[in-house]
Design a protein around this motif. Structure first.
Motif, mmCIF file in Angstrom:
data_model
loop_
_atom_site.group_PDB
_atom_site.id
_atom_site.type_symbol
_atom_site.label_atom_id
_atom_site.label_comp_id
_atom_site.label_asym_id
_atom_site.label_seq_id
_atom_site.Cartn_x
_atom_site.Cartn_y
_atom_site.Cartn_z
ATOM 1 N N LEU A 122 0.153 7.080 -6.368
ATOM 2 C CA LEU A 122 -0.956 8.034 -6.447
ATOM 3 C C LEU A 122 -0.460 9.450 -6.203
ATOM 4 O O LEU A 122 -0.830 10.395 -6.893
ATOM 5 C CB LEU A 122 -2.011 7.695 -5.397
ATOM 6 C CG LEU A 122 -3.011 6.610 -5.730
ATOM 7 C CD1 LEU A 122 -4.202 6.687 -4.782
ATOM 8 C CD2 LEU A 122 -3.501 6.738 -7.161
ATOM 9 N N LEU A 123 0.401 9.582 -5.205
ATOM 10 C CA LEU A 123 0.939 10.892 -4.848
ATOM 11 C C LEU A 123 1.670 11.500 -6.037
ATOM 12 O O LEU A 123 1.505 12.670 -6.359
ATOM 13 C CB LEU A 123 1.899 10.714 -3.672
ATOM 14 C CG LEU A 123 1.991 11.804 -2.633
ATOM 15 C CD1 LEU A 123 0.640 12.152 -2.081
ATOM 16 C CD2 LEU A 123 2.891 11.335 -1.508
ATOM 17 N N GLY A 182 6.325 11.213 -3.138
ATOM 18 C CA GLY A 182 5.916 9.938 -3.725
ATOM 19 C C GLY A 182 7.028 8.910 -3.635
ATOM 20 O O GLY A 182 6.802 7.761 -3.250
ATOM 21 N N TRP A 224 0.835 -1.218 0.000
ATOM 22 C CA TRP A 224 0.000 0.000 0.000
ATOM 23 C C TRP A 224 0.858 1.251 0.000
ATOM 24 O O TRP A 224 0.456 2.277 -0.555
ATOM 25 C CB TRP A 224 -0.992 -0.037 1.166
ATOM 26 C CG TRP A 224 -2.062 -1.054 0.905
ATOM 27 C CD1 TRP A 224 -2.224 -2.255 1.524
ATOM 28 C CD2 TRP A 224 -3.067 -0.985 -0.110
ATOM 29 N NE1 TRP A 224 -3.275 -2.940 0.972
ATOM 30 C CE2 TRP A 224 -3.816 -2.185 -0.035
ATOM 31 C CE3 TRP A 224 -3.428 -0.052 -1.072
ATOM 32 C CZ2 TRP A 224 -4.895 -2.459 -0.881
ATOM 33 C CZ3 TRP A 224 -4.498 -0.311 -1.908
ATOM 34 C CH2 TRP A 224 -5.219 -1.506 -1.811
ATOM 35 N N LEU A 225 2.024 1.184 0.602
ATOM 36 C CA LEU A 225 2.920 2.348 0.513
ATOM 37 C C LEU A 225 3.312 2.597 -0.939
ATOM 38 O O LEU A 225 3.309 3.734 -1.413
ATOM 39 C CB LEU A 225 4.168 2.139 1.368
ATOM 40 C CG LEU A 225 3.989 2.308 2.877
ATOM 41 C CD1 LEU A 225 5.321 2.107 3.588
ATOM 42 C CD2 LEU A 225 3.438 3.690 3.201
ATOM 43 N N PHE A 247 1.634 1.737 -3.551
ATOM 44 C CA PHE A 247 0.415 2.183 -4.221
ATOM 45 C C PHE A 247 0.184 3.678 -3.987
ATOM 46 O O PHE A 247 0.005 4.450 -4.922
ATOM 47 C CB PHE A 247 -0.756 1.357 -3.667
ATOM 48 C CG PHE A 247 -2.097 1.716 -4.225
ATOM 49 C CD1 PHE A 247 -2.543 1.128 -5.389
ATOM 50 C CD2 PHE A 247 -2.907 2.630 -3.578
ATOM 51 C CE1 PHE A 247 -3.785 1.455 -5.909
ATOM 52 C CE2 PHE A 247 -4.148 2.960 -4.087
ATOM 53 C CZ PHE A 247 -4.594 2.378 -5.258
ATOM 54 N N PHE A 248 0.248 4.091 -2.717
ATOM 55 C CA PHE A 248 -0.044 5.500 -2.438
ATOM 56 C C PHE A 248 1.094 6.401 -2.893
ATOM 57 O O PHE A 248 0.850 7.552 -3.274
ATOM 58 C CB PHE A 248 -0.377 5.697 -0.960
ATOM 59 C CG PHE A 248 -1.758 5.227 -0.626
ATOM 60 C CD1 PHE A 248 -2.855 5.872 -1.182
ATOM 61 C CD2 PHE A 248 -1.971 4.131 0.182
ATOM 62 C CE1 PHE A 248 -4.145 5.429 -0.911
ATOM 63 C CE2 PHE A 248 -3.244 3.687 0.457
ATOM 64 C CZ PHE A 248 -4.337 4.337 -0.089
ATOM 65 N N SER A 293 6.963 5.434 -1.394
ATOM 66 C CA SER A 293 7.109 4.114 -2.010
ATOM 67 C C SER A 293 8.472 3.523 -1.661
ATOM 68 O O SER A 293 8.613 2.304 -1.546
ATOM 69 C CB SER A 293 6.930 4.206 -3.523
ATOM 70 O OG SER A 293 8.050 4.817 -4.101
#
Ligand code: HEA
Ligand code: HEA
Ligand code: CUA
Ligand SMILES: [Cu+2]
Lengths: 307, 184, 555
Positions: free
Chosen positions: C131-132, C170, C124-125, C127-128, C174
């Motif tokens: 997104l960021l 970002g 999820w890190l 993933f986000f 990640s």
């Protein structure tokens, strides 16, 4: 690689040719093995058996390590030798022949002995070893003229040096090769290699202050140039305009191109540029001005006359 | 077992992270050159004293672990509390040093020295804070009775202890580089 | 007969999996099972491949003709930055992790990763973080200083918009995810191997993942430190990289490349691992020179930290420094060559089956060698002085990333697809895809070598109409569109394969390693019990014993 026209470029070109031969041989070997093995050892029919289980051979491994190692050692020593020839150390008391300063997105060329400052079109003498000092006024740029050899980064805060011995007169084009922002693509280089006599003539012409405006339109243009904001960024030798934010315009009319090669120098192109810099070179550090068409024409006429 | 391996790996990457920050500090010292009067306004004596407190906290944490292994929840809680207090005092000391420097107009954005100093010590302080939070949670759990009986490998306490010792060792290096080494 | 070992349950229960597969999205969001997380990584990677690929196609349209006005300079600069960043951090990294977390536990006979929840957290890190990064497009402009984001161009003075801040955040987010996942992988490999699987019996894929995870743990802190310093510069006016106030432009380059060079090997080692499995199975031969293939990875990982300044040969570090980094860069060619030749030796004397997967593996040998050799060209300092920052570099990047990383990943995709879905892909369409992709790829990037030698710098939004430039760029653009079409075909192959493909059974390729010993796809719990492992091809040995037993007592 392009045909080499300097001592440095020739040296690199020779090295590159020998590397290419060796690399092609290596690649050829791999391709040969791939093709041969794929054909020879393809599965035939519906054979579901295993291959002969040979899982190691130290002699072969030694060969896999040794052969490339020998080849690489050769490359390394060739690299050493060429490097030393191209970039010998700079002594403490060596004075540069030219100082190039990179700006977003144009080049300043400064000939300290002759006290000449110009921009974008760099004239250099042929047949003599030159030392060029490379600086940056803002971000990192990179000087590269392929036919003249190696590139050098222009790093803000420090100076780098480049040796150059041009072999043949001619016009050499290059480009800034380190990404430096919006208009990196239009930060191109023109180097005019000339024999000593022509070079000295050029130097003398450029050491003179700007020509006075010759006709009434030019007089009006000159006045406008000083009155409007132009003078706060540009220098025109012999006039009150001394700023160095933008390219030196003392002899702008004598240069073949504007904006590092986007436009050729003409009154029409100067008008186009001065009236809408941001349309022609979006992002350039020269803003759009509110100027009447007549004023623009006058300024352009004046600048065009600055041979 | 898994936890120990895990925390060792974490500590390993963290060590490299600090190595990078320290190299950046040294690089800035050489490249830009720190303003000498700023460098000399560091308070070696007081910070040295707080350094001793931090090192002491490693010792008390070892004692806490021993108490735990020996099945003495009281020893565990007592020494853990001491550790927290010592770590807290260290942060307090660092805060005072920061305030003092800021009063002297040495700030993150004021000079190259300020940039390098506050970044390096700030990241270390952040790690101390994280360690304190983790140890605080463990202390809370200990008071709730989670640590009454010893566990093999020391459980979360053993894991946290590796981290805490690491934070201490980093400080020793940072202290030497920032405060003691002259003129780097 | 070896006795069976019971495989311990994973420590965490599976909230998502024990239940039926009909929980929809919730099942995925709440997943902690390594197989679901692996699939999610691969999906993420595919989405970002499309995003990064569409951006690349738009760039190629702009470059198709000289002095083109399709994209504005600002847009183009954001595009190539986002293309590079996306492809490296959000396409290739998730793909590598996807295969790693899916297959490492299966290949070592474990039921899950050591820390299943941490595994989900890492995903999820990532993933986000992605997104960021992409949110920047909405927030006033994407980052525009290139994927390596040189100082001082990355500073507030020169990049005014918020793009670089999103880039830094970002990648930090990640990056932490990647570190966490690597820790998890190492612990899993060190502690959860089935009995008998000593380190010298580890499947080579697992070996490479192990080495790779250590490499990642050592490399990422440098990036994180640099990004943290950059954020301090941009947000709180610190002076690390601000040359106007005493900062240093080269400090960023050092920190970035101390990370950046290992990073590119992080993206090639797991594909090396995949290929080491693929070559064995489709040649019907155990790997040639196992210790050399394994040890060369360690050599590559160690050397990777000693070569970073080969990205800075033109920055003026001086001849002595350049010599050192030139030598170390060349040295890396040796262990890499050892791998290439050992794979060839593995094929030698085998009975080669030309599946789609194997075709990619074989093509890899040639394409990657081309990319590797252009890398060696750069390691010769004077040649680098001519070719650095030109399209020759762009060609090198893509030959190693596509001809290397992506070919390896695709080989793995076709190899493991039946395991992950229980169905076989259509081999005929797969081969169509292979040929279209290979032809498109070479058309796009082979000509870029020539462009670089002719003098075209990289990262230019347009170029003057010099002799040859127009034609070569046009060929490159056409090739890119061929690749685009082939990727669409790939999507079709994956989709029809997963829906309507022939059922694969547990062991369609007559595999050698333990992932083939369980169902396709494996159920929530991978294994109930496994025999003690005694050789390098654990599952092959199991099957042999089974056969021997049958011939002894049967018929
Ligand atoms: C997967 C990624 C990957 C891989 C594997 C490699 C592999 C190598 N790379 Fe590359 N590289 C990149 C990704 C990668 N690179 C990227 C992304 C950049 C650009 C970053 C940017 O600027 O944006 C870059 C840039 C780059 C540069 C800087 C160029 C510049 O900007 O000036 C250099 C310089 O030395 C270099 C060298 C090498 C070398 C020596 C190898 C070696 O590891 C190659 C070894 C392999 C072989 C040599 C082939 C197989 C071997 C044999 C068949 C044996 C026989 C061979 C010989 C004896 C030669 N690379
Ligand atoms: C793994 C990494 C990777 C991959 C796979 C690619 C893939 C591709 N790259 Fe990229 N590239 C980089 C890594 C990668 N690149 C890096 C690191 C840089 C340097 C960046 C920098 O300088 O900062 C770079 C730079 C770069 C440049 C140079 C830009 C410049 O310097 O100005 C170019 C130009 O041609 C290019 C082209 C391409 C093309 C055509 C593909 C193609 O292979 C893409 C193929 C994929 C597709 C075409 C997608 C298919 C999708 C569709 C057809 C649409 C379907 C759509 C939906 C369903 C919504 N790349
Ligand atoms: Cu100046 Cu690019
Ligand atoms: Cu590199």
């Amino acid at each position: 690689m392009n045909r080499p026209f300097s001592f440095q470029a020739e040296r690199i070109s020779r090295l590159f040719h020998s590397f290419n031969v060796a690399a092609a041989a290596m690649l050829g070997l791999v391709i040969l093995l791939v093709v041969y093995i794929s054909i020879r050892y393809r599965r035939r029919g519906n054979d579901s058996g295993e291959g002969a289980q040979v899982t190691g051979n130290n002699l072969l491994e030694a060969l896999m390590i040794g052969l490339p190692a020998i080849l690489l050692a050769g490359f390394f020593f060739a690299s050493l030798a060429a490097q030393r020839a191209i970039a010998p150390p700079i002594g403490p008391d060596l004075k540069p022949d030219v100082i190039i300063t990179g700006h977003q997105w144009w080049w300043e060329a400064d000939y300290p002995q002759a006290k000449v400052i110009t921009a974008n079109e760099v004239h250099l003498p042929v047949g003599r070893r030159l030392l060029m000092e490379m600086r940056s006024a803002d971000v990192i740029h990179d000087w590269w003229v392929p036919e003249l050899g190696n590139k050098t980064d222009l790093v803000p805060g420090t100076s780098n040096y480049l040796w150059l011995t041009i072999n043949k007169p001619g016009l050499y084009i290059g480009a800034c090769s380190e990404f430096c922002g919006a208009q990196h693509a239009w930060m191109r280089i023109k180097v005019v290699g000339e024999n000593e006599k022509a070079f000295n003539g050029w130097l003398a012409a450029n050491a003179r202050t700007a020509l006075p405006p010759a006709d009434s339109l030019a007089v009006r243009g000159a006045a406008l140039f000083q009155a409007k904001t132009c003078a706060s960024c540009h220098r025109i030798g012999g006039t009150p305009a001394v700023a160095k934010v933008g390219p030196d315009l003392t002899h702008v009319g004598s240069r073949n191109y504007l904006l590092t090669g986007m436009l050729s120098t003409s009154e029409a192109n100067l008008m186009a540029w001065i009236s809408h810099p941001q349309q022609i070179k979006p992002g350039a550090w020269m803003p759009d001005f509110i100027l009447s068409r007549d004023s623009v024409k006058a300024i352009a006429h004046y600048l065009e006359s600055l041979k | 077992m898994e936890n120990k391996t895990m925390i060792r790996l974490v500590v390993g990457t963290e060590a490299i992270f600090f190595l990078c920050l320290i190299m950046a500090f040294v690089y800035m010292a050489y490249h830009a050159g720190f303003e000498p009067h700023q460098r000399s306004s560091l308070d070696i004596r007081t910070t040295g004293a707080y350094t001793v407190l931090l090192l002491g906290s490693s010792l008390t944490l070892m004692l806490a672990e021993r108490g735990y292994r020996k099945g003495s929840p009281r020893g565990l809680k007592g020494w853990l509390l001491t550790t927290l207090v010592l770590g807290g005092l260290f942060l307090f000391g660092q805060g005072r040093e920061y305030l003092r420097l800021i009063h002297k107009n040495i700030t993150l954005s004021g000079s190259v020295f300020g940039t390098s100093f506050f970044t390096l010590t700030g990241f270390h302080g952040l790690h101390v804070l994280i360690g304190l939070i983790v140890l605080g949670i463990i202390l809370l759990l200990a008071f709730l009775g989670d640590y009454d009986r010893p566990k093999k490998g020391g459980g979360a306490l053993g894991t946290a202890a590796v981290y805490w010792h690491f934070v201490d060792i980093v400080w020793i290096v940072v202290f030497i580089v920032v405060y003691l080494l002259p003129k780097i | 007969m070896a006795k069976s070992i019971k495989i311990p349950d994973p420590i965490a229960p599976f909230p998502g999996l024990g239940a039926s597969t009909n929980q929809g999205l919730l099942q995925w969001i709440s997943a902690v099972d390594h197989k679901l997380i692996g699939i999610m990584y691969l999906m993420l990677s595919l989405v970002f491949l499309l995003a990064g690929g569409v951006i690349a196609l738009l760039m190629r349209v702009q470059l198709a003709l000289p002095v083109n006005h399709f994209l504005s300079p600002e847009t183009y600069n954001q595009f190539f930055t986002m293309h590079g960043t996306t492809m490296i951090f959000f396409m290739a990294m998730p793909a590598v992790f996807g295969f790693s977390v899916y297959f490492v536990p299966l290949m070592i006979g474990a039921n899950d990763m050591a820390f299943p929840r941490l595994n989900a957290f890492g995903f999820w890190l990532t993933f986000f973080g992605g997104l960021l990064l992409y949110f920047s497009f909405l927030a006033g402009g994407a980052p525009d200083a290139g994927w390596f984001n040189y100082a001082p161009l990355n500073g507030k003075n020169y990049s005014i918009g918020p793009g670089i801040d999103y880039y830094a955040m970002g990648l930090l987010v990640s990056g932490i995810g990647s570190v966490v996942t690597s820790v998890n992988l190492i612990v899993t490999i060190l502690h959860y191997r089935v009995k008998g699987m000593a380190l010298n019996k580890l499947p080579l894929f697992v070996w490479m993942v192990l080495v790779n995870s250590f490499l990642l743990l050592a490399a990422f802190p440098s990036l994180n430190a640099a990004l943290a310093m950059l954020l301090l510069d941009r947000q709180l006016n610190a002076h690390f990289f601000n040359t106007a106030n005493g900062g240093s432009a080269l400090l960023w380059q050092h920190l970035f490349w101390i990370f950046g060079h290992p990073e590119v090997y992080i993206l090639i080692l797991p594909p090396f691992g995949i290929l080491s499995e693929v070559f064995q199975v489709y040649s019907r031969k155990a790997i040639f020179g196992y210790p050399f293939v394994a040890a060369s990875s360690v050599a590559i990982a160690l050397l990777a930290f000693g070569v970073w300044a080969h990205h800075m040969f033109a920055a003026g570090l001086g001849n002595t420094v350049n010599d050192f980094f030139s030598a170390s860069s060349m040295l890396i060619g040796i262990p890499t060559g050892v791998k290439v030749f050992n794979w060839l030796a593995t094929m030698y004397g085998g009975k080669i089956r030309f599946t789609t997967s194997m075709l990619f593996a074989i093509a890899f040998l040639v394409e990657f060698t081309i990319g590797g050799l252009s890398g060696i060209a750069f390691s010769i300092v004077p040649i680098d002085w001519q070719l650095t920052d030109t399209y020759y570099v762009v060609a090198h990047i893509h030959y190693v990333f596509i001809g290397g990383t992506i070919f390896g990943l695709l080989s793995g995709l076709f190899y493991w697809f039946p395991k992950m879905t229980g169905r076989l892909t259509d081999e005929r369409l797969g081969k169509w895809f292979f040929w279209l992709f290979v032809i498109g790829f070479n058309a796009t990037f082979l000509v870029q070598h020539v462009l670089g030698m002719k003098g075209m710098p990289r990262r230019v939004y347009t170029y003057p109409d010099l002799p040859g430039y127009g034609l070569l760029n046009f060929i490159s653009t056409a090739g890119a569109f061929l690749m685009g079409i082939s990727v669409l075909l790939l999507l079709y192959v994956i989709r029809t394969g997963a829906r309507r493909g022939r059922p694969a059974g547990t062991d369609p390729w007559d595999g050698y390693t333990l992932e083939w010993a369980t169902g396709s796809p494996p159920k929530g719990k991978n294994f109930e019990d496994l025999p003690v492992v005694s050789g390098r091809r654990a599952f092959w040995d199991m099957k042999q014993r089974e056969k021997n037993k049958n011939t002894q007592y049967g018929e």
